[in-house]
Design an enzyme around this catalytic site. Sequence first.
Site, PDB file in Angstrom:
ATOM      1  N   ASP A  52      49.034  47.129  39.374  1.00 56.07           N
ATOM      2  CA  ASP A  52      50.302  46.609  39.873  1.00 56.07           C
ATOM      3  C   ASP A  52      50.713  47.367  41.133  1.00 56.07           C
ATOM      4  O   ASP A  52      50.335  48.537  41.304  1.00 56.07           O
ATOM      5  CB  ASP A  52      51.404  46.762  38.815  1.00 56.07           C
ATOM      6  CG  ASP A  52      51.218  45.816  37.636  1.00 56.07           C
ATOM      7  OD1 ASP A  52      50.535  44.801  37.796  1.00 56.07           O
ATOM      8  OD2 ASP A  52      51.758  46.121  36.548  1.00 56.07           O
ATOM      9  N   TYR A  89      44.890  55.254  31.141  1.00 56.01           N
ATOM     10  CA  TYR A  89      46.179  55.182  31.824  1.00 56.01           C
ATOM     11  C   TYR A  89      47.127  56.231  31.249  1.00 56.01           C
ATOM     12  O   TYR A  89      47.179  56.433  30.031  1.00 56.01           O
ATOM     13  CB  TYR A  89      46.823  53.804  31.621  1.00 56.01           C
ATOM     14  CG  TYR A  89      46.015  52.647  32.133  1.00 56.01           C
ATOM     15  CD1 TYR A  89      46.178  52.173  33.437  1.00 56.01           C
ATOM     16  CD2 TYR A  89      45.074  52.013  31.321  1.00 56.01           C
ATOM     17  CE1 TYR A  89      45.433  51.102  33.916  1.00 56.01           C
ATOM     18  CE2 TYR A  89      44.329  50.946  31.789  1.00 56.01           C
ATOM     19  CZ  TYR A  89      44.509  50.500  33.084  1.00 56.01           C
ATOM     20  OH  TYR A  89      43.758  49.440  33.554  1.00 56.01           O
ATOM     21  N   ASP A 123      58.829  46.301  33.612  1.00 53.20           N
ATOM     22  CA  ASP A 123      58.753  47.550  34.379  1.00 53.20           C
ATOM     23  C   ASP A 123      60.100  47.795  35.045  1.00 53.20           C
ATOM     24  O   ASP A 123      61.061  47.031  34.857  1.00 53.20           O
ATOM     25  CB  ASP A 123      57.608  47.533  35.397  1.00 53.20           C
ATOM     26  CG  ASP A 123      57.766  46.447  36.458  1.00 53.20           C
ATOM     27  OD1 ASP A 123      58.888  45.928  36.647  1.00 53.20           O
ATOM     28  OD2 ASP A 123      56.757  46.125  37.114  1.00 53.20           O
ATOM     29  N   ARG A 125      52.281  47.332  30.577  1.00 58.07           N
ATOM     30  CA  ARG A 125      53.668  46.856  30.465  1.00 58.07           C
ATOM     31  C   ARG A 125      53.919  46.182  29.115  1.00 58.07           C
ATOM     32  O   ARG A 125      55.014  46.297  28.547  1.00 58.07           O
ATOM     33  CB  ARG A 125      53.987  45.901  31.611  1.00 58.07           C
ATOM     34  CG  ARG A 125      54.159  46.596  32.958  1.00 58.07           C
ATOM     35  CD  ARG A 125      54.476  45.600  34.064  1.00 58.07           C
ATOM     36  NE  ARG A 125      53.330  44.763  34.393  1.00 58.07           N
ATOM     37  CZ  ARG A 125      53.410  43.470  34.729  1.00 58.07           C
ATOM     38  NH1 ARG A 125      54.587  42.862  34.749  1.00 58.07           N
ATOM     39  NH2 ARG A 125      52.321  42.793  35.032  1.00 58.07           N
TER      40      ARG A 125
END
Length: 303
Positions: free
Chosen positions: A47, A75, A89, A181
């Site tokens: 993103d 991540y 987000d 997310r």
Amino acid sequence: MARKRKGRDISGWVVIDKPAGPTSTAVVNKVRWAFDARKAGHAGTLDPDATGVLAIALGEATKTVPFITDALKAYVFTIRLGVSTNTDDAEGEVLETSDLRPDDAAIKDALNAFVGDIEQVPPQFSAVKIDGERAYKRARDGETMEIAARPLFVESLIMMDRPDADHVTLEMVCGKGGYVRSIARDLGNVLGCKGHVRELRRTWSGPFDVENAITLAEVEELAKTPALDEYLGPLETGLQELPQVTASSEGAIRLRNGNPGMVFANDVEYGDECWASHEGSAVAVGIFKAGELHPSRVFNTPE
């Protein structure tokens, strides 16, 4: 006659430590320009607000992208508890808030439900296609869509830090197609306190680690100089998830022409997908059958 693409005939992998802001496509275009490469692609979108490993393939290395896309990735991300947004987000509009703040034990216990083979619904603002159109485009028009759940393998999901009552930092190692997310959204719902991603960083992707990455600023500074080429890793790095076989001289010639070629193999079984090398360089990817590799991808690199 087909028009020849401009640029250098250069192949290999570049690992970028992507900054927050630009899209993954914008970073690919910048790297392609800096190396003056004919062709470039990336192995897994980040993103715009996310940072970390963005592995970019140049030239013939683009043929190895699927093997990196399918590899495990890690991540590290921070969830803001108590607030849900329409984008899942920090950039989105606030949908709901909650005063509930679960303790560390409750969070760690809830994480267990997100490990293993799970089903995950992508965010409304995502690149998945709904009736042929990207979900984020329809979401921008105010539409709320029913998005089908998709399978995701999560190898691990652990709590790394609790900076304060409103935030928790997690590390996730997962397979292809994972949306961090969605993890934040769903964890917040399970805990009853809502949540969204505040910060997200990909620390490694398959064989590529952020510690060995170059920044986008460095790419721009060294653009179109021999010094930049020093950051170009071998095409073969993208094949590390596959077993390797060695082609004979005659086999390499046949493989380069798209035909089955004789290879020498250890610990490879009939029907396995693997890649063949000759004198240290990748020749082809294919299926091993009775002493031969039947190619599905051939690398057009100098012999």
